[in-house]
Design an enzyme around this catalytic site. Structure first.
Site, PDB file in Angstrom:
ATOM      1  N   ASP A  10       0.855  -1.175   0.000  1.00  0.00           N
ATOM      2  CA  ASP A  10       0.000   0.000   0.000  1.00  0.00           C
ATOM      3  C   ASP A  10       0.903   1.241   0.000  1.00  0.00           C
ATOM      4  O   ASP A  10       2.112   1.140   0.255  1.00  0.00           O
ATOM      5  CB  ASP A  10      -0.890  -0.022   1.245  1.00  0.00           C
ATOM      6  CG  ASP A  10      -1.769   1.201   1.349  1.00  0.00           C
ATOM      7  OD1 ASP A  10      -2.475   1.512   0.373  1.00  0.00           O
ATOM      8  OD2 ASP A  10      -1.737   1.860   2.405  1.00  0.00           O
ATOM      9  N   ASP A  12      -0.460   5.154   0.912  1.00  0.00           N
ATOM     10  CA  ASP A  12      -0.865   6.086   1.968  1.00  0.00           C
ATOM     11  C   ASP A  12      -0.922   5.378   3.317  1.00  0.00           C
ATOM     12  O   ASP A  12      -1.697   4.439   3.504  1.00  0.00           O
ATOM     13  CB  ASP A  12      -2.244   6.682   1.652  1.00  0.00           C
ATOM     14  CG  ASP A  12      -2.250   7.528   0.393  1.00  0.00           C
ATOM     15  OD1 ASP A  12      -1.766   8.663   0.460  1.00  0.00           O
ATOM     16  OD2 ASP A  12      -2.730   7.043  -0.648  1.00  0.00           O
TER      17      ASP A  12
END
EC number: 3.1.3.-
Length: 256
Positions: A10, A12
């Site tokens: 991922d 953020d």
């Protein structure tokens, strides 16, 4: 780290907060590059293009990241909409990342009489934009959404996520969106196809229990929860979510 698998990271809350890299993230990526361990950045954030994401990473000090190593929920949504073949006219709520992904798949972006409404996070969208989307949905346009995130982690405080926008439009239109991004099987299928690998070949790494961690667990993929972003270990206990591994810094991946 003794691993021949491919990592799906991922962004953020896992690699960076806003415009700042998270402690340990650069060292982790450099380690993977040095040892020629494959990885991709798999993000629900549909606002940016691949090129923009790579540029953002470079400004934070990451190097040798290729655009092909980035796969977004915008790309997945465009591919999904193309495969469903429900019409070429799309009313799009979204920033450049989503608009570009749709255009690259041959869709026509329109302001009315749409075959499909595709919704991603758009920081410039307003009451008029959402009302137009509602009118298209009331005329039976297909309803596709890039991702269900409640919030987007930022160093100055979280942003409202696309999940909140989706729920607003679902409530107003009395329609359910077809959600494409993490944690859905659609996102996993598209990401695996993009990377050219099988489920057993990858490891999911992320900070969001509801999207990243469930993305791995629901799709039967080894999952690493990193507590640098949206959720904590206590949140995992409260939600009864059990990742395969929990770490507090990406450098701890080396010990898995």
């Amino acid at each position: 780290m003794k691993c021949s698998k491919v990592f799906f990271f991922d962004l953020d809350g896992t690699i960076y907060h806003g415009e700042s890299p998270i402690q340990g993230a650069k060292e982790c990526i450099e380690y993977l590059q040095k040892h020629k361990i494959s990885f991709y950045f798999l993000t629900n954030n549909a606002m940016r293009t691949q090129k923009q994401i790579v540029k953002k990473l470079e400004t934070m000090g990451f190097s040798n990241i290729q655009e092909e190593q980035v796969f977004t929920s915008a790309m997945a949504a465009a591919l999904y909409a193309k495969k469903k073949n429900r019409g070429n006219r799309v009313f799009c709520i979204g920033e450049e990342g989503l608009r570009m992904a749709l255009l690259q798949q041959g869709f026509e972006l329109v302001d009315a009489h749409a075959d499909q409404v595709v919704v991603g996070l758009d920081r410039s969208a307003d009451f008029t934009t959402y009302t137009k989307a509602l009118h298209e949905l009331q005329q039976d346009a297909c309803f596709i959404a890039t991702n269900p995130d409640r919030r987007v982690p930022q160093s100055q405080g979280d942003l409202i996520g696309n999940g909140a926008v989706i729920q607003m439009l679902e409530y107003a239109s009395e329609r359910k969106a077809e959600i494409v991004g993490k944690p859905t099987a659609v996102m996993m299928e598209e990401a695996l196809q993009y990377a050219g690998i099988q489920k057993e070949d990858c490891i999911v790494v992320g900070d969001n229990l509801e999207t990243d961690v469930l993305f791995g667990l629901n799709n039967h993929v080894t999952t690493v929860f990193v507590t640098t972003g949206l959720h904590t270990k206590e949140d995992a206990v409260k939600r009864n979510i059990h990742p395969d591994w929990t770490i507090s810094n990406l450098k701890e991946l080396w010990n898995i």
